[in-house]
Design a protein around this motif. Sequence first.
Motif, mmCIF file in Angstrom:
data_model
loop_
_atom_site.group_PDB
_atom_site.id
_atom_site.type_symbol
_atom_site.label_atom_id
_atom_site.label_comp_id
_atom_site.label_asym_id
_atom_site.label_seq_id
_atom_site.Cartn_x
_atom_site.Cartn_y
_atom_site.Cartn_z
ATOM 1 N N MET A 1 1.151 -1.275 0.367
ATOM 2 C CA MET A 1 -0.130 0.466 -0.234
ATOM 3 C C MET A 1 1.325 1.663 0.598
ATOM 4 N N VAL A 2 2.331 1.211 0.630
ATOM 5 C CA VAL A 2 3.008 2.833 0.391
ATOM 6 C C VAL A 2 2.923 2.281 -0.644
ATOM 7 N N THR A 3 4.203 1.250 -1.059
ATOM 8 C CA THR A 3 3.923 1.830 -3.215
ATOM 9 C C THR A 3 3.145 2.527 -3.966
ATOM 10 N N ILE A 4 1.538 1.763 -4.010
ATOM 11 C CA ILE A 4 0.579 3.210 -4.260
ATOM 12 C C ILE A 4 0.494 3.732 -3.660
ATOM 13 N N ALA A 5 0.657 4.404 -2.312
ATOM 14 C CA ALA A 5 0.522 5.743 -2.424
ATOM 15 C C ALA A 5 1.112 6.418 -3.615
ATOM 16 N N PHE A 6 2.504 6.516 -3.478
ATOM 17 C CA PHE A 6 3.107 7.178 -4.332
ATOM 18 C C PHE A 6 2.836 7.022 -5.493
ATOM 19 N N ARG B 1 -2.275 -7.394 -5.720
ATOM 20 C CA ARG B 1 -1.363 -8.144 -5.338
ATOM 21 C C ARG B 1 -1.437 -8.007 -3.754
ATOM 22 N N CYS B 2 -2.379 -6.706 -2.905
ATOM 23 C CA CYS B 2 -2.783 -6.690 -1.514
ATOM 24 C C CYS B 2 -3.196 -7.479 -0.949
ATOM 25 N N GLY B 3 -3.206 -8.624 0.477
ATOM 26 C CA GLY B 3 -4.021 -9.274 0.931
ATOM 27 C C GLY B 3 -4.895 -8.324 1.594
ATOM 28 N N ILE C 1 -1.513 -8.290 10.484
ATOM 29 C CA ILE C 1 -1.148 -9.545 9.790
ATOM 30 C C ILE C 1 0.098 -9.786 9.080
ATOM 31 N N THR C 2 0.437 -10.427 7.855
ATOM 32 C CA THR C 2 1.185 -10.346 7.205
ATOM 33 C C THR C 2 0.810 -9.810 6.087
ATOM 34 N N VAL C 3 1.083 -9.203 5.261
ATOM 35 C CA VAL C 3 0.692 -8.430 3.545
ATOM 36 C C VAL C 3 1.411 -7.693 3.253
ATOM 37 N N SER C 4 1.735 -7.834 2.072
ATOM 38 C CA SER C 4 2.077 -7.267 0.473
ATOM 39 C C SER C 4 2.298 -5.948 1.389
ATOM 40 N N GLU C 5 3.290 -4.859 0.901
ATOM 41 C CA GLU C 5 3.842 -3.577 1.077
ATOM 42 C C GLU C 5 2.578 -2.755 -0.173
#
Length: 402
Positions: free
Chosen positions: A1-6, A172-174, A397-401
Amino acid sequence: MVTIAFVDRVGSGLWTSVSVLYFTFVSHLDLAEIGTLVAVAGTIGIAGAPLAGRFADRLPLTRLLIAVQITRALASLALLTTDRYALLLAFCAVGGLGDRAGNVLTKLYAARVAGADRVRYQAVHRTAANAGWALGGLAAAAALALGSTGAYRALLIGDALSFLGCALLTLRCGEPPSPSRTVRTSKGPKAQAEPTNPWRDRTYLAFVATETVLFLDDAVFKIGLPLWIAHSTQAPHGLAPLLMVLNNVMVVALQVPLARLGATTAAARALLLPLSALFALGGLTLALSATGGTVTATLLLIASAITFTVAEMLHATVSWELSVALAPDTAQGSYLGVHGLAQSAQRSVGPLAVTLAIAAGPLGWTVYGTTIALTCLVQHRLLRDRLTGPPLSVPPITVSEH
């Protein structure tokens, strides 16, 4: 989600800084038409925050995010298809709804996935967004050097492509755990706890009202400083964009470290006291900048920009933590949607408030800063009894960045 924000903010940086020019030179609208279009679309867009929050308590969050990003992309591309005013207004309104909805949904995602570390997560998210915005703005400035209709259209297409990229990355995000959907599944679709309606929560509504005032600092950099420098000080006009750059660099460099000061609910509420002093100081230094020569005015304006930027970063931390801490687990989406109204409303009220402050001269900026400062104290007192319980926590929880 950080990459998405960028990626999202790169696209926004491409378009937002040139949107008025696009409507002027490509769509051939006059000044009154552009002003009306922006105002009406912005007003309609306010509804995006509460609508998104309400749906997020009932539907999978990642699917909503994908739908919103695709909607924003289609709304942007649709602007290329017409110069008819009614259609441009409709497409801008849809884009505004998507923008406000997307902000709430990404904030809610962070609340659900980051758990007790949500403040730092949001700080990293905001840093990435600011970096993306700066990159998009620089690319837009380079494209505008061409000064052609094709350049404007290319920037708009780039904005749309950024939203499609965000939708693909979201795949790709959980899906984070949702307490509200868990309760509805276990108790039936009609299960609804009585105290989970934010519109009946007087304390939360009062909190949102104070937040609208605290968000007014956003208009200082976008409108206040450029107009104040040009009309009321001896500082060079070229200082205005440099102060914007200073603001952006400070946020990218310091938002994450400063977020540690409000990592808990109690700490976030305590930050309202020094935040009050910063807002008052920012208004005072702006007022004094009109009384000196070029060097003095420049130094005071830089000091004011630094002060307001630190205040902006601290308020982002406070607002993020308290808006989540005050929301029941089973209605986080609805509550954060209502909280999103504060920032949306500020977009309409902020420019007017700043304009009035400038018109009133140095006294206006003093009143402006003092009003926001006093509102910090009001909010601090308002939440004293509400925040005595245990802090809200969501198991991480573990989720894609991505």
